[in-house]
Scaffold this motif. Structure first.
Motif, PDB file in Angstrom:
ATOM      1  N   ASP A 173       0.851  -1.183   0.000  1.00 58.01           N
ATOM      2  CA  ASP A 173       0.000   0.000   0.000  1.00 58.01           C
ATOM      3  C   ASP A 173       0.890   1.237   0.000  1.00 58.01           C
ATOM      4  O   ASP A 173       1.752   1.354   0.884  1.00 58.01           O
ATOM      5  N   PRO A 174       0.795   2.130  -0.921  1.00 66.15           N
ATOM      6  CA  PRO A 174      -0.167   2.285  -2.014  1.00 66.15           C
ATOM      7  C   PRO A 174       0.290   1.537  -3.278  1.00 66.15           C
ATOM      8  O   PRO A 174       1.352   0.935  -3.312  1.00 66.15           O
ATOM      9  N   ILE A 175      -0.547   1.641  -4.330  1.00 64.04           N
ATOM     10  CA  ILE A 175      -0.199   1.084  -5.632  1.00 64.04           C
ATOM     11  C   ILE A 175      -0.196   2.211  -6.660  1.00 64.04           C
ATOM     12  O   ILE A 175      -0.929   3.194  -6.521  1.00 64.04           O
ATOM     13  N   GLU A 176       0.658   2.074  -7.662  1.00 63.78           N
ATOM     14  CA  GLU A 176       0.736   3.067  -8.729  1.00 63.78           C
ATOM     15  C   GLU A 176       0.192   2.448 -10.003  1.00 63.78           C
ATOM     16  O   GLU A 176       0.601   1.358 -10.395  1.00 63.78           O
ATOM     17  N   ILE A 177      -0.750   3.139 -10.630  1.00 59.83           N
ATOM     18  CA  ILE A 177      -1.356   2.635 -11.865  1.00 59.83           C
ATOM     19  C   ILE A 177      -1.129   3.627 -12.992  1.00 59.83           C
ATOM     20  O   ILE A 177      -0.862   4.811 -12.754  1.00 59.83           O
ATOM     21  N   ARG A 178      -1.242   3.124 -14.196  1.00 54.72           N
ATOM     22  CA  ARG A 178      -1.108   3.970 -15.385  1.00 54.72           C
ATOM     23  C   ARG A 178      -2.423   3.909 -16.153  1.00 54.72           C
ATOM     24  O   ARG A 178      -2.957   2.836 -16.406  1.00 54.72           O
ATOM     25  N   LEU A 179      -2.967   5.079 -16.483  1.00 54.53           N
ATOM     26  CA  LEU A 179      -4.180   5.177 -17.276  1.00 54.53           C
ATOM     27  C   LEU A 179      -4.189   6.503 -18.004  1.00 54.53           C
ATOM     28  O   LEU A 179      -3.629   7.485 -17.510  1.00 54.53           O
ATOM     29  N   ARG A 180      -4.756   6.513 -19.183  1.00 61.44           N
ATOM     30  CA  ARG A 180      -4.917   7.761 -19.956  1.00 61.44           C
ATOM     31  C   ARG A 180      -3.643   8.599 -20.013  1.00 61.44           C
ATOM     32  O   ARG A 180      -3.659   9.815 -19.808  1.00 61.44           O
ATOM     33  N   ASP A 181      -2.494   7.981 -20.229  1.00 57.95           N
ATOM     34  CA  ASP A 181      -1.205   8.668 -20.385  1.00 57.95           C
ATOM     35  C   ASP A 181      -0.725   9.404 -19.135  1.00 57.95           C
ATOM     36  O   ASP A 181       0.004  10.384 -19.238  1.00 57.95           O
ATOM     37  N   THR A 189       0.217   8.653 -14.615  1.00 61.38           N
ATOM     38  CA  THR A 189       0.264   7.697 -13.507  1.00 61.38           C
ATOM     39  C   THR A 189      -0.500   8.266 -12.322  1.00 61.38           C
ATOM     40  O   THR A 189      -0.564   9.481 -12.121  1.00 61.38           O
ATOM     41  N   LEU A 190      -1.053   7.360 -11.556  1.00 62.87           N
ATOM     42  CA  LEU A 190      -1.879   7.728 -10.420  1.00 62.87           C
ATOM     43  C   LEU A 190      -1.567   6.772  -9.277  1.00 62.87           C
ATOM     44  O   LEU A 190      -1.434   5.570  -9.493  1.00 62.87           O
ATOM     45  N   THR A 191      -1.410   7.290  -8.088  1.00 62.49           N
ATOM     46  CA  THR A 191      -1.160   6.462  -6.920  1.00 62.49           C
ATOM     47  C   THR A 191      -2.414   6.429  -6.058  1.00 62.49           C
ATOM     48  O   THR A 191      -2.977   7.469  -5.737  1.00 62.49           O
ATOM     49  N   LEU A 192      -2.832   5.200  -5.724  1.00 63.40           N
ATOM     50  CA  LEU A 192      -4.046   5.005  -4.928  1.00 63.40           C
ATOM     51  C   LEU A 192      -3.749   4.172  -3.692  1.00 63.40           C
ATOM     52  O   LEU A 192      -2.895   3.279  -3.725  1.00 63.40           O
ATOM     53  N   ARG A 193      -4.493   4.431  -2.641  1.00 61.52           N
ATOM     54  CA  ARG A 193      -4.431   3.550  -1.478  1.00 61.52           C
ATOM     55  C   ARG A 193      -5.083   2.227  -1.855  1.00 61.52           C
ATOM     56  O   ARG A 193      -6.017   2.177  -2.661  1.00 61.52           O
ATOM     57  N   LYS A 194      -4.601   1.154  -1.262  1.00 52.86           N
ATOM     58  CA  LYS A 194      -5.150  -0.169  -1.560  1.00 52.86           C
ATOM     59  C   LYS A 194      -6.636  -0.231  -1.222  1.00 52.86           C
ATOM     60  O   LYS A 194      -7.418  -0.840  -1.942  1.00 52.86           O
ATOM     61  N   GLU A 195      -7.020   0.430  -0.158  1.00 52.22           N
ATOM     62  CA  GLU A 195      -8.427   0.469   0.259  1.00 52.22           C
ATOM     63  C   GLU A 195      -9.316   1.053  -0.845  1.00 52.22           C
ATOM     64  O   GLU A 195     -10.417   0.567  -1.094  1.00 52.22           O
ATOM     65  N   ASP A 196      -8.838   2.094  -1.512  1.00 50.85           N
ATOM     66  CA  ASP A 196      -9.600   2.704  -2.613  1.00 50.85           C
ATOM     67  C   ASP A 196      -9.558   1.829  -3.859  1.00 50.85           C
ATOM     68  O   ASP A 196     -10.555   1.713  -4.577  1.00 50.85           O
ATOM     69  N   ALA A 197      -8.411   1.206  -4.122  1.00 53.46           N
ATOM     70  CA  ALA A 197      -8.282   0.333  -5.289  1.00 53.46           C
ATOM     71  C   ALA A 197      -9.182  -0.899  -5.165  1.00 53.46           C
ATOM     72  O   ALA A 197      -9.591  -1.469  -6.190  1.00 53.46           O
TER      73      ALA A 197
END
Length: 79
Positions: free
Chosen positions: A48-56, A58-66
């Protein structure tokens, strides 16, 4: 499968965004909307957290939100 359970470097498509009220609106505002392709790029050492890539970007989200974001895989091995 939820976004927090996705394997690293695999692509999936968002099928549903959960949550309630302000949190759900915030996730949608960040571009996490159904039919969007996402890839998990990095996961912190403790998960926790995780980093994702979308729509060109990157975004970092808490695992709880993911956990509130459901995805369906576009590559073999993800359902």
């Amino acid at each position: 499968m939820t976004l927090s359970n996705m394997p690293l470097h695999k692509e999936a498509v968002i099928t549903r965004v959960g949550g309630e009220g302000v949190l759900r609106c915030r996730l949608l505002d960040m571009g996490l909307i159904p039919k969007t392709k996402v890839t998990v790029c990095h996961v912190a050492p403790l998960g926790d957290p995780i980093e994702i890539r979308l729509r060109d970007y990157t975004l970092t989200l808490r695992k709880e939100d993911a956990d509130k974001i459901e995805v369906s895989g576009t590559e073999a091995g993800i359902e």
